[in-house]
Write a protein that holds these residues in place. Structure first.
Motif, PDB file in Angstrom:
ATOM      1  N   SER A  33       0.834  -1.203   0.000  1.00  0.00           N
ATOM      2  CA  SER A  33       0.000   0.000   0.000  1.00  0.00           C
ATOM      3  C   SER A  33       0.868   1.251   0.000  1.00  0.00           C
ATOM      4  CB  SER A  33      -0.898   0.026   1.247  1.00  0.00           C
ATOM      5  OG  SER A  33      -1.781  -1.071   1.267  1.00  0.00           O
ATOM      6  N   ARG A  81      -9.821  -0.934  -4.668  1.00  0.00           N
ATOM      7  CA  ARG A  81      -8.448  -0.949  -4.138  1.00  0.00           C
ATOM      8  C   ARG A  81      -7.960   0.452  -3.754  1.00  0.00           C
ATOM      9  NH1 ARG A  81      -4.348  -2.262  -7.377  1.00  0.00           N
ATOM     10  NH2 ARG A  81      -5.388  -1.608  -9.312  1.00  0.00           N
ATOM     11  N   ASN A 134      -4.257   0.487  -2.147  1.00  0.00           N
ATOM     12  CA  ASN A 134      -4.079  -0.812  -1.503  1.00  0.00           C
ATOM     13  C   ASN A 134      -3.998  -1.914  -2.553  1.00  0.00           C
ATOM     14  OD1 ASN A 134      -4.407   0.439   1.087  1.00  0.00           O
ATOM     15  ND2 ASN A 134      -6.626   0.362   0.792  1.00  0.00           N
ATOM     16  N   SER A 135      -3.498  -3.057  -2.133  1.00  0.00           N
ATOM     17  CA  SER A 135      -3.394  -4.222  -3.027  1.00  0.00           C
ATOM     18  C   SER A 135      -2.758  -3.829  -4.353  1.00  0.00           C
ATOM     19  CB  SER A 135      -4.782  -4.822  -3.257  1.00  0.00           C
ATOM     20  OG  SER A 135      -5.368  -5.210  -2.035  1.00  0.00           O
TER      21      SER A 135
END
Length: 121
Positions: free
Chosen positions: A17, A66, A83-84
């Motif tokens: 992240s 995400r 994120n991800s």
């Protein structure tokens, strides 16, 4: 004079992240529509996330679920929580401030200098 300064980019492994920030000066972000765009080498510039002056948001399908765009009007700062992360997210990321009717591609829009995000597999 309007100025947008992005920060928070860097190198991260896939699945990690990052949070990008865009500090604005010379105007009040609460009155503008704000966007995050990105551009990878050899690819077209892509709109990633949008936040309207009333706080409503929208995302590109490639990042939906995400990424989260947000803003702090008191700090006059725009954010992008990522994120991800995937290798395909590797790009230069730009924040944009624009009149909500004219849009980010209008000549009156303001663009930052960008911050690099690199995601390794």
């Amino acid at each position: 004079q309007v100025q947008l300064v992005e920060s928070g980019g860097g190198a991260v492994q896939a699945g990690g992240s990052l949070r990008l920030s865009c500090a604005a000066s010379g105007y009040t972000i609460s009155t503008y529509c704000m966007d995050w765009f990105r551009q990878a080498p050899g690819k077209e510039r892509e709109g990633v996330a949008h936040i309207d002056s009333d706080g409503s948001t929208s995302y590109a399908d490639s990042v939906k679920g995400r990424f989260i765009i947000s803003k702090d009007n008191a700090k006059n700062t725009l954010y992008l929580q990522m994120n991800s992360l995937k290798p395909d997210d590797t790009a230069m990321y730009y924040c944009v401030a624009a009149d909500c009717y004219a849009g980010p591609m209008d000549q009156t829009a303001y663009w930052g200098q960008g911050t690099q995000v690199t995601v390794s597999s």
